[in-house]
Scaffold this active site. Structure first.
Site, PDB file in Angstrom:
ATOM      1  CB  SER A 159      25.282  34.029  41.801  1.00  0.00           C
ATOM      2  OG  SER A 159      25.564  34.079  40.408  1.00  0.00           O
ATOM      3  N   GLY A 201      21.990  31.563  41.190  1.00  0.00           N
ATOM      4  CA  GLY A 201      21.335  30.599  40.319  1.00  0.00           C
ATOM      5  C   GLY A 201      19.930  30.978  39.894  1.00  0.00           C
ATOM      6  CG  ASN A 215      21.736  32.165  36.546  1.00  0.00           C
ATOM      7  OD1 ASN A 215      22.852  31.784  36.218  1.00  0.00           O
ATOM      8  ND2 ASN A 215      21.510  32.791  37.696  1.00  0.00           N
ATOM      9  CG  ASP A 251      33.365  33.065  37.570  1.00  0.00           C
ATOM     10  OD1 ASP A 251      33.267  34.301  37.328  1.00  0.00           O
ATOM     11  OD2 ASP A 251      32.480  32.431  38.176  1.00  0.00           O
ATOM     12  CG  HIS A 295      29.990  34.744  39.635  1.00  0.00           C
ATOM     13  ND1 HIS A 295      30.180  33.537  38.993  1.00  0.00           N
ATOM     14  CD2 HIS A 295      28.695  34.786  40.023  1.00  0.00           C
ATOM     15  CE1 HIS A 295      29.042  32.855  39.021  1.00  0.00           C
ATOM     16  NE2 HIS A 295      28.128  33.596  39.615  1.00  0.00           N
TER      17      HIS A 295
END
Length: 238
Positions: free
Chosen positions: A50, A79, A109, A200, A203
């Site tokens: 992502s 993801g 991930n 966040d 990202h």
């Protein structure tokens, strides 16, 4: 927070596998279409999850202004783990193209909701690099470090650092692979991550993508005999 727990040592990080999500299948097909359309005009691929797909979101303006002109294609899917990227390589993402450079950032991930061990994540990232070298023999892999995540120091950052250090050691002498750490560019002086760079704490914001572009463009330009302003050549020394 949901977590998918796997048994350590099951080899999942290096075993190609697809995902059943309808949106993922659609995204994979869209990438294959872009690859087919680009053909020999594709000179750079950005490989990842992502954070890489985000070049089409928060990073869209930066991509349009600085990356697109290099003949780049975005192979990022949100993801994805290393095993998903390996599957995509076997199922169209590299068909008919011979990019000169691959910018790779993958593995976060595997640490996140999948919870692989550091050894497994390392093996997964290495498998992605070696698959690129196998399928596109003349490619140069610009392997980025797995970016730091979390607002403050945390255990996962330590695991990420261990993998990054191992990748740096493994690829220090290979002519066609450059380990290119830029994760420190997203940190504040006290080691924290700012919401202005990672809203966040994972990202990137537009400013984060600008920092990414500023870091890699001077090196990418050398593959195409282009010159970049000295102001766009920040140090990547850690």
């Amino acid at each position: 927070l949901l977590a998918c727990i796997v048994q350590v040592g099951d080899g999942s990080a290096v075993t190609p596998i697809s995902r059943g999500d309808a949106w993922w299948i659609k995204r994979h097909a869209q990438i294959n279409n872009k690859v087919e359309e680009a053909g020999k005009n594709c000179t750079v691929v950005f490989v990842g999850d992502s954070i890489t797909q985000g070049w089409e979101g928060a990073g869209a303006k930066v991509w349009e202004n600085h990356i697109k002109e290099l003949g780049a294609i975005n192979l990022g899917i949100g993801g994805d783990r290393t095993e998903h990227v390996l599957w995509r390589f076997d199922n169209g993402n590299l068909d008919g193209i011979s990019p000169r450079v691959a910018v790779v950032m993958i593995g976060t991930n595997n640490f996140g909701y999948h919870q692989d061990s550091t050894e497994e994540v390392l093996e997964g990232v290495v498998a992605v690099v070696e698959k690129l070298r196998q399928d596109v023999p003349d490619i140069h892999v610009m392997l980025l470090d797995i970016f730091p995540r979390g607002e403050v120091f945390n255990e996962m950052r330590g695991s990420i650092l261990q993998v990054n250090q191992s990748l740096q050691a493994k690829y220090k002498d290979l002519k066609n692979v450059t380990f290119f750490p830029i994760g420190h560019l997203f940190l504040e002086d006290d080691g924290t991550i700012s919401k202005e760079i990672m809203p966040d704490y994972l990202h990137l914001s537009e400013e984060g993508y600008q920092r990414w572009a500023d870091a890699v463009i001077p090196t990418l330009a050398t593959f195409f005999n282009r010159k970049t302003p000295s102001s766009q050549q920040p140090s990547t020394d850690q």
